[in-house]
Design a protein around this motif. Structure first.
Motif, PDB file in Angstrom:
ATOM      1  N   LYS A   1     -71.220 124.433 -71.316  1.00 56.33           N
ATOM      2  CA  LYS A   1     -72.540 124.760 -70.560  1.00 56.33           C
ATOM      3  C   LYS A   1     -72.354 126.229 -69.729  1.00 56.33           C
ATOM      4  O   LYS A   1     -73.387 126.908 -69.811  1.00 56.33           O
ATOM      5  N   LYS A   2     -71.206 126.403 -69.300  1.00 59.39           N
ATOM      6  CA  LYS A   2     -70.945 127.454 -68.520  1.00 59.39           C
ATOM      7  C   LYS A   2     -70.986 128.900 -69.365  1.00 59.39           C
ATOM      8  O   LYS A   2     -71.614 129.716 -68.835  1.00 59.39           O
ATOM      9  N   GLU A   3     -70.449 128.695 -70.535  1.00 54.09           N
ATOM     10  CA  GLU A   3     -70.439 129.821 -71.547  1.00 54.09           C
ATOM     11  C   GLU A   3     -71.768 130.292 -71.831  1.00 54.09           C
ATOM     12  O   GLU A   3     -72.206 131.360 -71.738  1.00 54.09           O
ATOM     13  N   ILE A   4     -72.568 129.332 -72.001  1.00 54.89           N
ATOM     14  CA  ILE A   4     -73.939 129.575 -72.519  1.00 54.89           C
ATOM     15  C   ILE A   4     -74.641 130.322 -71.304  1.00 54.89           C
ATOM     16  O   ILE A   4     -75.455 131.125 -71.656  1.00 54.89           O
ATOM     17  N   LEU A   5     -74.706 129.651 -70.206  1.00 54.24           N
ATOM     18  CA  LEU A   5     -75.505 129.983 -69.340  1.00 54.24           C
ATOM     19  C   LEU A   5     -74.965 131.486 -68.746  1.00 54.24           C
ATOM     20  O   LEU A   5     -75.703 132.615 -68.159  1.00 54.24           O
ATOM     21  N   GLU A   6     -73.546 131.706 -68.799  1.00 52.97           N
ATOM     22  CA  GLU A   6     -73.113 133.195 -68.495  1.00 52.97           C
ATOM     23  C   GLU A   6     -73.517 134.176 -69.470  1.00 52.97           C
ATOM     24  O   GLU A   6     -73.960 135.121 -69.125  1.00 52.97           O
ATOM     25  N   ARG A   7     -73.857 133.544 -70.827  1.00 57.06           N
ATOM     26  CA  ARG A   7     -73.884 134.653 -71.656  1.00 57.06           C
ATOM     27  C   ARG A   7     -75.562 134.728 -71.515  1.00 57.06           C
ATOM     28  O   ARG A   7     -76.016 136.253 -71.521  1.00 57.06           O
ATOM     29  N   MET A   8     -76.391 134.173 -71.159  1.00 55.40           N
ATOM     30  CA  MET A   8     -77.872 134.114 -71.173  1.00 55.40           C
ATOM     31  C   MET A   8     -78.012 135.113 -70.061  1.00 55.40           C
ATOM     32  O   MET A   8     -78.730 136.061 -69.965  1.00 55.40           O
ATOM     33  N   ALA A   9     -77.503 134.737 -68.822  1.00 57.44           N
ATOM     34  CA  ALA A   9     -77.479 135.722 -67.604  1.00 57.44           C
ATOM     35  C   ALA A   9     -77.147 137.079 -67.660  1.00 57.44           C
ATOM     36  O   ALA A   9     -77.637 137.871 -67.481  1.00 57.44           O
ATOM     37  N   ARG A  10     -76.022 137.281 -68.574  1.00 55.45           N
ATOM     38  CA  ARG A  10     -75.727 138.883 -68.951  1.00 55.45           C
ATOM     39  C   ARG A  10     -76.874 139.360 -69.850  1.00 55.45           C
ATOM     40  O   ARG A  10     -77.133 140.358 -69.616  1.00 55.45           O
ATOM     41  N   SER A  11     -77.200 138.539 -70.885  1.00 58.36           N
ATOM     42  CA  SER A  11     -78.133 139.535 -71.611  1.00 58.36           C
ATOM     43  C   SER A  11     -79.488 139.753 -71.192  1.00 58.36           C
ATOM     44  O   SER A  11     -80.111 140.671 -71.278  1.00 58.36           O
ATOM     45  N   LEU A  12     -79.905 138.660 -70.041  1.00 58.69           N
ATOM     46  CA  LEU A  12     -81.222 138.990 -69.529  1.00 58.69           C
ATOM     47  C   LEU A  12     -81.104 140.230 -68.518  1.00 58.69           C
ATOM     48  O   LEU A  12     -81.904 141.053 -68.306  1.00 58.69           O
ATOM     49  N   GLU A  13     -79.890 140.163 -67.682  1.00 58.75           N
ATOM     50  CA  GLU A  13     -79.583 141.283 -66.873  1.00 58.75           C
ATOM     51  C   GLU A  13     -79.575 142.671 -67.709  1.00 58.75           C
ATOM     52  O   GLU A  13     -80.092 143.470 -66.961  1.00 58.75           O
ATOM     53  N   THR A  14     -78.875 142.595 -68.664  1.00 61.15           N
ATOM     54  CA  THR A  14     -78.838 144.029 -69.232  1.00 61.15           C
ATOM     55  C   THR A  14     -80.129 143.979 -70.295  1.00 61.15           C
ATOM     56  O   THR A  14     -80.052 145.013 -71.235  1.00 61.15           O
ATOM     57  N   GLU A  15     -81.201 143.174 -70.160  1.00 60.28           N
ATOM     58  CA  GLU A  15     -82.333 143.361 -70.935  1.00 60.28           C
ATOM     59  C   GLU A  15     -82.055 143.319 -72.454  1.00 60.28           C
ATOM     60  O   GLU A  15     -82.856 143.808 -73.509  1.00 60.28           O
ATOM     61  N   ASN A  16     -80.927 142.567 -72.779  1.00 59.78           N
ATOM     62  CA  ASN A  16     -80.536 142.417 -74.392  1.00 59.78           C
ATOM     63  C   ASN A  16     -81.159 141.259 -74.933  1.00 59.78           C
ATOM     64  O   ASN A  16     -80.670 140.143 -75.080  1.00 59.78           O
ATOM     65  N   LEU A  17     -82.579 141.404 -75.193  1.00 60.21           N
ATOM     66  CA  LEU A  17     -83.580 140.349 -75.559  1.00 60.21           C
ATOM     67  C   LEU A  17     -82.969 140.021 -77.086  1.00 60.21           C
ATOM     68  O   LEU A  17     -83.369 138.598 -77.241  1.00 60.21           O
ATOM     69  N   ALA A  18     -82.674 140.671 -77.684  1.00 61.46           N
ATOM     70  CA  ALA A  18     -82.105 140.397 -79.003  1.00 61.46           C
ATOM     71  C   ALA A  18     -80.992 139.264 -79.021  1.00 61.46           C
ATOM     72  O   ALA A  18     -81.002 138.282 -79.742  1.00 61.46           O
ATOM     73  N   ASP A  19     -80.190 139.417 -78.048  1.00 65.90           N
ATOM     74  CA  ASP A  19     -79.159 138.443 -77.931  1.00 65.90           C
ATOM     75  C   ASP A  19     -79.687 137.085 -77.382  1.00 65.90           C
ATOM     76  O   ASP A  19     -79.134 136.012 -77.588  1.00 65.90           O
ATOM     77  N   VAL A  20     -80.625 137.173 -76.646  1.00 61.97           N
ATOM     78  CA  VAL A  20     -81.123 135.757 -76.138  1.00 61.97           C
ATOM     79  C   VAL A  20     -81.785 134.840 -77.362  1.00 61.97           C
ATOM     80  O   VAL A  20     -81.750 133.887 -77.473  1.00 61.97           O
ATOM     81  N   LYS A  21     -82.445 135.912 -78.196  1.00 61.11           N
ATOM     82  CA  LYS A  21     -82.905 135.145 -79.479  1.00 61.11           C
ATOM     83  C   LYS A  21     -81.792 134.662 -80.225  1.00 61.11           C
ATOM     84  O   LYS A  21     -81.744 133.454 -80.890  1.00 61.11           O
ATOM     85  N   ALA A  22     -80.630 135.340 -80.362  1.00 61.18           N
ATOM     86  CA  ALA A  22     -79.506 135.381 -81.253  1.00 61.18           C
ATOM     87  C   ALA A  22     -78.701 133.816 -80.645  1.00 61.18           C
ATOM     88  O   ALA A  22     -78.598 132.862 -81.446  1.00 61.18           O
ATOM     89  N   LEU A  23     -78.905 133.812 -79.321  1.00 64.82           N
ATOM     90  CA  LEU A  23     -78.396 132.482 -78.755  1.00 64.82           C
ATOM     91  C   LEU A  23     -79.117 131.299 -78.941  1.00 64.82           C
ATOM     92  O   LEU A  23     -78.407 130.347 -79.356  1.00 64.82           O
ATOM     93  N   ILE A  24     -80.393 131.344 -78.918  1.00 66.35           N
ATOM     94  CA  ILE A  24     -81.481 130.342 -79.279  1.00 66.35           C
ATOM     95  C   ILE A  24     -81.049 129.933 -80.727  1.00 66.35           C
ATOM     96  O   ILE A  24     -80.931 128.609 -81.236  1.00 66.35           O
TER      97      ILE A  24
END
Ligand code: GAP
Length: 513
Positions: free
Chosen positions: A151-174
């Protein structure tokens, strides 16, 4: 889930049937995620607002109020970061054509992991009994550790991707998590895109000269731009707070769950200005103080929890939500944010006006730090209303629906009911009504049998019914019925006001704070 859905449907239909909330402009089939508060709803909402306002402004000598305009100079929103950063990351499902907030899909997935861990913990608690040590179990049981670390790993990765505007990674995570559309079950997603939530409008008569404005998306900025005005005219010394309630507007894309997420809603916000370096002390203070405020309403301690933010807004160095157990699960009710000096500094920069506090004792000027408490009035309403709505089976097997609102918040405090519509009973009932209404909102009702009138008052949430009968004419007493216990007592008419006051006066809630 079906049960949760049923409970929620009951909440929505009860709110309509008993004059609490109607869909906006319903004769034109309504407007999505916009609602009107009806005759009882407006009273409950007013009482919640009043309880918040008085506990902030009246009960704190260093907090004052403000009522800033909804329309503000457009540079306000450039300075606050809303023009550039008040976005939701959206994703569409290509098969169902439904649009979702990408971060919410991921957060829901993470919450399921949390629930799995919690289930294991609950089972272990049952097994080990009084000797159970939850903290130790969380850090030693391999299955629980795996759920929580994922859970922690997922939320941290999402936070990082959103902060750096890496929307492609947000999609990749989904895609990696194999999150499916809740509607169609399909995993056929579009790219993630940012969408600004502010509503635009125009000031001015002609198109060429019109100025682009926004409807405020939060009340907080009205407080920041007035910081110096209030501090100087009120001779306020740091630490001090400015409180405000009022409408805010957001073009929410995924607006659902009744009044939980609306496009036009009301906030109750307080910005507390502190000396730099002291913000964490005050952040903790306001977390505790605000939770106690919620608990004082008696909706049950286990219905609240804190959620510390992993993903911080651009202005914050710490943030937590007070979550409430709504009919659809735990969700944000209030936010407590340590906003640093971001807002005052940004307004200083954009306006070119110095916005600082001069400390007489140290002879120093500085930009104060801010700790904010921000609660949605409509969400408070939903928390109170949904938690209070109960279906009870009585001893004789019959059923009743009762809205056990905290008495101090109930729209109508007492109903005065003549047993029959003749023999001088209505006249005496109206005399009682006339006296009681000097203090509280009370109502008179003579239609239907007394049993039916009691049930209706239970469903509206009226804490007291006062029945005037033939004996009342001789012995100056009436039957006082309590909503929650249905207990009935014979009391003298002259004692009524005092008995009711003890239950409904907000001052008894303030005493608990
Ligand atoms: N000034 C900070 C701020 O606005 P937020 O977390 O975006 O922070 C604060 O909003 C509170 O306002 C939330 O905790 C929630 O209770 C309420 N709120 C936010 N958006 C809402 C909406 N669309 N409908 C109803 N209430 C909303």
């Amino acid at each position: 889930m079906a049960k949760q859905d049923d409970i929620f449907k009951n909440v929505v239909s009860h709110a309509k049937e008993y004059g609490y909330i109607f869909p906006s402009s319903e004769i034109y089939d309504g407007l999505s995620a916009v609602y009107d508060y009806a005759q009882n709803g407006v009273e409950l909402k007013k009482n919640i607002r009043e309880y918040w306002w008085q506990s902030m402004v009246q009960m704190h000598e260093n907090i004052v109020g403000l009522d800033a305009a909804i329309l503000m100079h457009p540079t306000t929103w450039k300075a606050s970061g809303h023009v550039d950063a008040f976005n939701d990351p959206l994703i569409d499902n290509k098969d169902s054509k439904k649009r979702y907030r990408a971060d919410v899909l991921i957060e829901d997935y993470a919450e399921k992991l949390n629930q799995k861990a919690q289930k294991e913990i609950d089972k272990a608690r049952e097994r080990f009994g009084a000797s159970f040590d939850e903290e130790q179990y969380k850090t030693t049981n391999p299955r629980v550790m795996e759920y929580l670390s994922k859970k922690k790993e997922i939320l941290e990765r999402m936070a990082r991707s959103l902060e750096t505007e890496n929307l492609a990674d947000v999609k990749a995570l989904i895609e990696e998590l194999e999150i499916a559309c809740p509607e169609s079950g399909s995993k056929n997603w579009t790219d993630v895109k940012q969408f600004n939530l502010m509503f635009g409008t125009k000031l001015g008569a002609s198109a060429e000269n019109a100025m682009d404005l926004y409807l405020r998306p939060e009340t907080a900025q009205g407080i920041f731009v007035n910081f110096l005005n209030v501090q100087k005219t009120g001779r306020m010394k740091i630490p001090f707070g400015i409180a405000q309630t009022g409408k805010a507007f957001r073009n929410e894309i995924v607006a659902r769950q009744f009044i939980f997420r609306m496009r036009e809603f009301e906030q109750m916000e307080m910005q507390f200005f502190v000396k730099p370096g002291e913000e964490m002390k005050w952040y903790e203070y306001w977390k505790t103080t605000r939770l106690n405020w919620h608990l004082s309403l008696g909706l049950g301690k286990s219905n609240y929890r804190f959620h510390d933010h992993e993903k911080l807004a651009h202005y914050a160095n710490a943030a937590a939500d007070i979550e409430f157990n709504f009919p659809f699960g735990f969700k944000e009710l209030e936010g407590i944010h340590s906003r640093t000096d971001f807002d005052l500094k940004a307004h200083e920069q954009h306006s070119g006006k110095k916005i600082q506090y001069f400390d007489n004792e140290t002879n120093e000027s500085y930009t104060p730090y801010v700790v904010e408490t921000s609660v949605g009035l409509d969400r408070m309403f939903l928390a109170v209303f949904s938690n209070s709505l109960k279906e009870e089976v009585l001893e004789d097997g019959s059923e009743r629906v009762v809205l056990s609102l905290p008495a101090a918040l109930a729209p109508i405090k007492a109903a005065v009911l003549p047993l029959v519509k003749k023999d001088g009973l209505p006249e005496l009932a109206k005399e009682i009504l006339k006296k009681l209404r000097l203090d509280y909102n009370v109502m008179y009702e003579e239609k239907d049998t007394i049993g039916k009138r009691y049930r209706r008052m239970d469903a509206i949430g009226t804490p007291f019914c006062i029945t005037v009968d033939h004996d009342s004419l001789n012995d100056n007493s009436v039957t006082l019925r309590y909503r929650d216990t249905m207990e009935q007592k014979r009391v003298n008419i002259d004692e009524l006001a005092q008995i009711i006051d003890k239950e409904v006066n907000m001052k008894y809630l303030f005493e608990q704070l």
